[in-house]
Design a protein around this motif. Structure first.
Motif, PDB file in Angstrom:
ATOM      1  N   LYS A  61       7.720  -5.824  -4.851  1.00 37.46           N
ATOM      2  CA  LYS A  61       7.506  -4.262  -4.251  1.00 37.46           C
ATOM      3  C   LYS A  61       6.441  -3.974  -5.084  1.00 37.46           C
ATOM      4  O   LYS A  61       6.357  -4.004  -6.214  1.00 37.46           O
ATOM      5  CB  LYS A  61       8.949  -3.761  -4.546  1.00 37.46           C
ATOM      6  CG  LYS A  61       8.842  -2.516  -4.014  1.00 37.46           C
ATOM      7  CD  LYS A  61      10.092  -1.416  -4.421  1.00 37.46           C
ATOM      8  CE  LYS A  61       9.750  -0.136  -4.930  1.00 37.46           C
ATOM      9  NZ  LYS A  61      10.072   0.198  -6.233  1.00 37.46           N
ATOM     10  N   PRO A  62       5.395  -3.327  -4.183  1.00 34.74           N
ATOM     11  CA  PRO A  62       4.360  -2.660  -4.771  1.00 34.74           C
ATOM     12  C   PRO A  62       4.960  -1.212  -5.931  1.00 34.74           C
ATOM     13  O   PRO A  62       5.948  -0.709  -5.342  1.00 34.74           O
ATOM     14  CB  PRO A  62       3.605  -1.935  -3.678  1.00 34.74           C
ATOM     15  CG  PRO A  62       4.248  -2.211  -2.474  1.00 34.74           C
ATOM     16  CD  PRO A  62       5.214  -3.270  -2.594  1.00 34.74           C
ATOM     17  N   GLU A  63       4.248  -0.993  -6.882  1.00 34.50           N
ATOM     18  CA  GLU A  63       5.013  -0.166  -7.822  1.00 34.50           C
ATOM     19  C   GLU A  63       5.028   1.039  -7.287  1.00 34.50           C
ATOM     20  O   GLU A  63       6.332   1.989  -7.499  1.00 34.50           O
ATOM     21  CB  GLU A  63       3.891   0.030  -9.146  1.00 34.50           C
ATOM     22  CG  GLU A  63       4.735   0.465 -10.360  1.00 34.50           C
ATOM     23  CD  GLU A  63       3.941   0.176 -11.734  1.00 34.50           C
ATOM     24  OE1 GLU A  63       3.533   1.352 -12.086  1.00 34.50           O
ATOM     25  OE2 GLU A  63       3.824  -0.876 -11.983  1.00 34.50           O
ATOM     26  N   ARG A  64       4.135   1.540  -6.268  1.00 31.04           N
ATOM     27  CA  ARG A  64       4.651   3.119  -5.880  1.00 31.04           C
ATOM     28  C   ARG A  64       4.938   3.166  -4.375  1.00 31.04           C
ATOM     29  O   ARG A  64       4.513   3.841  -3.551  1.00 31.04           O
ATOM     30  CB  ARG A  64       3.292   3.986  -6.210  1.00 31.04           C
ATOM     31  CG  ARG A  64       2.963   4.328  -7.483  1.00 31.04           C
ATOM     32  CD  ARG A  64       2.060   5.165  -7.664  1.00 31.04           C
ATOM     33  NE  ARG A  64       1.508   6.275  -6.797  1.00 31.04           N
ATOM     34  CZ  ARG A  64       2.152   7.435  -7.015  1.00 31.04           C
ATOM     35  NH1 ARG A  64       2.562   7.933  -7.958  1.00 31.04           N
ATOM     36  NH2 ARG A  64       1.395   8.245  -5.883  1.00 31.04           N
ATOM     37  N   GLY A  65       5.553   2.209  -4.031  1.00 33.42           N
ATOM     38  CA  GLY A  65       6.214   1.936  -2.572  1.00 33.42           C
ATOM     39  C   GLY A  65       5.065   1.479  -1.606  1.00 33.42           C
ATOM     40  O   GLY A  65       3.880   0.959  -2.060  1.00 33.42           O
ATOM     41  N   ASP A  66       5.371   1.783  -0.513  1.00 35.57           N
ATOM     42  CA  ASP A  66       4.519   1.059   0.651  1.00 35.57           C
ATOM     43  C   ASP A  66       3.219   2.130   0.818  1.00 35.57           C
ATOM     44  O   ASP A  66       2.180   1.673   1.380  1.00 35.57           O
ATOM     45  CB  ASP A  66       5.177   1.015   1.722  1.00 35.57           C
ATOM     46  CG  ASP A  66       6.236   2.214   2.171  1.00 35.57           C
ATOM     47  OD1 ASP A  66       6.183   3.204   1.328  1.00 35.57           O
ATOM     48  OD2 ASP A  66       6.994   2.029   3.206  1.00 35.57           O
ATOM     49  N   GLN A  67       3.198   3.262   0.369  1.00 37.58           N
ATOM     50  CA  GLN A  67       1.966   4.237   0.543  1.00 37.58           C
ATOM     51  C   GLN A  67       1.843   4.949  -0.729  1.00 37.58           C
ATOM     52  O   GLN A  67       2.043   5.983  -1.068  1.00 37.58           O
ATOM     53  CB  GLN A  67       2.449   5.457   1.530  1.00 37.58           C
ATOM     54  CG  GLN A  67       2.406   4.910   3.048  1.00 37.58           C
ATOM     55  CD  GLN A  67       2.983   5.873   4.130  1.00 37.58           C
ATOM     56  OE1 GLN A  67       4.051   6.296   4.015  1.00 37.58           O
ATOM     57  NE2 GLN A  67       1.903   6.223   4.796  1.00 37.58           N
ATOM     58  N   PRO A  68       1.000   4.065  -1.603  1.00 37.25           N
ATOM     59  CA  PRO A  68       0.798   4.343  -3.167  1.00 37.25           C
ATOM     60  C   PRO A  68      -0.005   5.607  -3.332  1.00 37.25           C
ATOM     61  O   PRO A  68       0.288   6.393  -4.275  1.00 37.25           O
ATOM     62  CB  PRO A  68       0.176   3.154  -3.594  1.00 37.25           C
ATOM     63  CG  PRO A  68      -0.378   2.417  -2.552  1.00 37.25           C
ATOM     64  CD  PRO A  68       0.331   2.628  -1.382  1.00 37.25           C
ATOM     65  N   ASP A  69      -0.853   5.952  -2.380  1.00 39.89           N
ATOM     66  CA  ASP A  69      -1.562   7.227  -2.588  1.00 39.89           C
ATOM     67  C   ASP A  69      -0.847   8.497  -1.974  1.00 39.89           C
ATOM     68  O   ASP A  69      -1.437   9.772  -2.138  1.00 39.89           O
ATOM     69  CB  ASP A  69      -3.133   7.124  -1.639  1.00 39.89           C
ATOM     70  CG  ASP A  69      -3.811   5.868  -2.505  1.00 39.89           C
ATOM     71  OD1 ASP A  69      -3.514   5.967  -3.820  1.00 39.89           O
ATOM     72  OD2 ASP A  69      -4.363   5.340  -1.962  1.00 39.89           O
ATOM     73  N   LYS A  70       0.261   8.189  -1.223  1.00 39.27           N
ATOM     74  CA  LYS A  70       0.729   9.339  -0.756  1.00 39.27           C
ATOM     75  C   LYS A  70       1.823  10.213  -1.618  1.00 39.27           C
ATOM     76  O   LYS A  70       2.797   9.215  -2.407  1.00 39.27           O
ATOM     77  CB  LYS A  70       1.439   9.078   0.643  1.00 39.27           C
ATOM     78  CG  LYS A  70       1.514   9.996   1.507  1.00 39.27           C
ATOM     79  CD  LYS A  70       2.242   9.650   2.908  1.00 39.27           C
ATOM     80  CE  LYS A  70       2.937  10.743   3.472  1.00 39.27           C
ATOM     81  NZ  LYS A  70       3.948  10.454   4.407  1.00 39.27           N
ATOM     82  N   ASN A  71       2.042  11.406  -1.711  1.00 36.65           N
ATOM     83  CA  ASN A  71       3.086  11.987  -2.387  1.00 36.65           C
ATOM     84  C   ASN A  71       4.307  12.158  -1.374  1.00 36.65           C
ATOM     85  O   ASN A  71       4.276  12.838  -0.475  1.00 36.65           O
ATOM     86  CB  ASN A  71       2.772  13.360  -2.749  1.00 36.65           C
ATOM     87  CG  ASN A  71       3.982  14.202  -3.513  1.00 36.65           C
ATOM     88  OD1 ASN A  71       4.930  13.612  -3.701  1.00 36.65           O
ATOM     89  ND2 ASN A  71       3.650  15.368  -3.860  1.00 36.65           N
ATOM     90  N   PRO A  72       5.559  11.344  -1.832  1.00 33.52           N
ATOM     91  CA  PRO A  72       6.661  11.096  -0.879  1.00 33.52           C
ATOM     92  C   PRO A  72       7.312  12.405  -0.699  1.00 33.52           C
ATOM     93  O   PRO A  72       7.992  12.533   0.204  1.00 33.52           O
ATOM     94  CB  PRO A  72       7.395   9.954  -1.242  1.00 33.52           C
ATOM     95  CG  PRO A  72       6.949   9.716  -2.598  1.00 33.52           C
ATOM     96  CD  PRO A  72       5.592  10.431  -2.638  1.00 33.52           C
ATOM     97  N   PHE A  73       6.976  13.451  -1.711  1.00 32.45           N
ATOM     98  CA  PHE A  73       8.003  14.477  -1.912  1.00 32.45           C
ATOM     99  C   PHE A  73       7.337  15.674  -1.376  1.00 32.45           C
ATOM    100  O   PHE A  73       7.974  16.668  -1.202  1.00 32.45           O
ATOM    101  CB  PHE A  73       8.378  14.642  -3.140  1.00 32.45           C
ATOM    102  CG  PHE A  73       9.219  13.612  -3.799  1.00 32.45           C
ATOM    103  CD1 PHE A  73       9.988  12.593  -3.136  1.00 32.45           C
ATOM    104  CD2 PHE A  73       8.926  13.036  -5.174  1.00 32.45           C
ATOM    105  CE1 PHE A  73      10.577  11.609  -3.660  1.00 32.45           C
ATOM    106  CE2 PHE A  73       9.545  11.883  -5.744  1.00 32.45           C
ATOM    107  CZ  PHE A  73      10.191  11.118  -4.832  1.00 32.45           C
ATOM    108  N   ALA A  74       5.796  15.481  -0.793  1.00 33.44           N
ATOM    109  CA  ALA A  74       5.482  16.788  -0.282  1.00 33.44           C
ATOM    110  C   ALA A  74       6.177  17.054   1.062  1.00 33.44           C
ATOM    111  O   ALA A  74       6.232  18.128   1.418  1.00 33.44           O
ATOM    112  CB  ALA A  74       3.792  16.314  -0.017  1.00 33.44           C
TER     113      ALA A  74
END
Ligand code: B4P
Length: 326
Positions: A61-74
């Motif tokens: 699994k990539p370290e920061r999920g499937d969308q590493p540049d996106k802030n998932p909590f925004a």
């Protein structure tokens, strides 16, 4: 999505809301639960109990999920949002999208705040109230809040979030053991926080008052500040030898209804076992992603203690703060 009535922090039925939302999110594919093999171990030398969760599929699994540049909590996904307005709109309660234990939740600030920022009295109180609502003595359910702060603490997301997860059934964490039979106190120049001298890494623990009526924002903030202050001392002390620690001050906070703990961190990953730890590791909950590390740990459980030290600092039990402070 749960709605608040009056100025309550959390809906009374938040536990049911989490279960319902979790089931829906799993069924509609919005949440990716990772199966793991769990094994309980005890390290006779440190006395620590461990629950090892072996999840080989996470290794890829990539370290920061499937969308590493996106802030998932925004803009959190509505399908993962359990309560939109917690504590007058200060936070959202979300389901963890990639859990290894069911119903793992995140208390995420609505406005962007940095994960390196200290916990506020409201952060602590909201987390404590959530723990009160989720724990169920009749059903033997206990939960723990964790906060991974700073790059060396195991955090992967920079938007402030506190996590809450259920502890394994009948699990006795290091912090439970040292707080057993102890009453709440605040450290002062004579009294240090509790620290178990059998484990190798530094950790600072305070028992919380037994009665929830005695717990308020001020008390939690005083506990937290007194523990974090001791963690910050380590970065100061190690400034000569490890100057990079001054910039990357990382620590973990762990809290249950019964205690609060702070662990200063020096790195995320242990080279020895090739495993990373977030706060859960310092309660004895160890996530392992490779067969090599899993085999080594099963053979010699004490290697975990060595790896936890590698990612933390040496234990200071028995020393007064003045003996290791600036
Ligand atoms: P962080 O504090 O930044 O990082 P973390 O929990 O250490 O998890 P990480 O992402 O580094 O993954 P790891 O392989 O260590 O927390 C960020 C959180 O946001 C994570 O929980 C992440 O899943 C979640 N998230 C990311 N994108 C999201 C989105 N779009 N919506 C909602 N949530 C989102 O660990 C893998 C998983 O196992 C993580 O969930 C971790 O929390 C959990 N875990 C690790 N060790 C564990 C243990 N010992 N016991 C139980 N669970 C454990």
């Amino acid at each position: 999505v749960g709605k608040l009535s009056g100025c309550k922090m959390l809906p009374d039925n938040v536990s049911e809301l989490i279960s319902k939302k979790y089931e829906e999110a799993v069924n509609n594919g919005h949440l990716c639960f990772t199966e793991s093999t769990t094994k309980r171990l005890k390290d006779a030398k440190s006395g620590m109990n461990y629950v090892i969760s072996y999840a080989p599929s996470l290794a890829s699994k990539p370290e920061r999920g499937d969308q590493p540049d996106k802030n998932p909590f925004a803009e959190p996904e509505p399908e993962l949002t359990v309560v939109e307005n917690v504590a007058d709109g200060e936070y959202r309660l979300l389901l963890n999208k990639f859990p290894i234990v069911p119903e793992h939740t995140l208390l995420v600030t609505n406005a962007y705040k940095d994960q390196k920022s200290p916990l506020s009295p409201l952060d602590l109180m909201t987390a404590y109230k959530l723990l009160l609502k989720l724990d169920d003595e009749d059903e033997n359910k206990r939960h723990m809040m964790i906060y991974n702060s700073g790059p060396s603490s195991g955090s992967s997301q920079d938007h402030k979030h506190l996590q809450t997860l259920r502890l394994p059934q009948n699990f006795v964490a290091l912090q439970d053991r040292i707080c057993a039979g102890k009453s709440h106190f605040l450290p002062d120049f004579k009294t240090e926080p509790l620290q178990d001298d059998k484990v190798s890494f530094a950790h600072f623990v305070l028992p919380l008052p037994e009665s929830e009526e005695d717990v308020n924002e001020d008390l939690l903030a005083m506990c937290y500040v007194s523990l974090v202050q001791r963690a910050l001392t380590f970065f100061q002390d190690w400034a000569g030898e490890r100057p990079e620690l001054q910039k990357n001050q990382g620590y973990n906070v762990l809290m249950t209804k019964n205690w609060i703990c702070v662990v200063p961190r020096s790195s995320t990953r242990a080279k020895s076992l090739q495993i990373g730890f977030n706060a859960t590791g310092y309660a004895g909950l160890i996530l392992v992603k490779t067969q090599e590390a899993y085999d080594e740990i099963l053979q010699v459980p004490h290697k975990i203690d060595e790896a936890l030290l590698e990612c933390g600092f040496p234990n200071t039990a028995g020393k007064k703060q003045t003996q290791y402070s600036y």
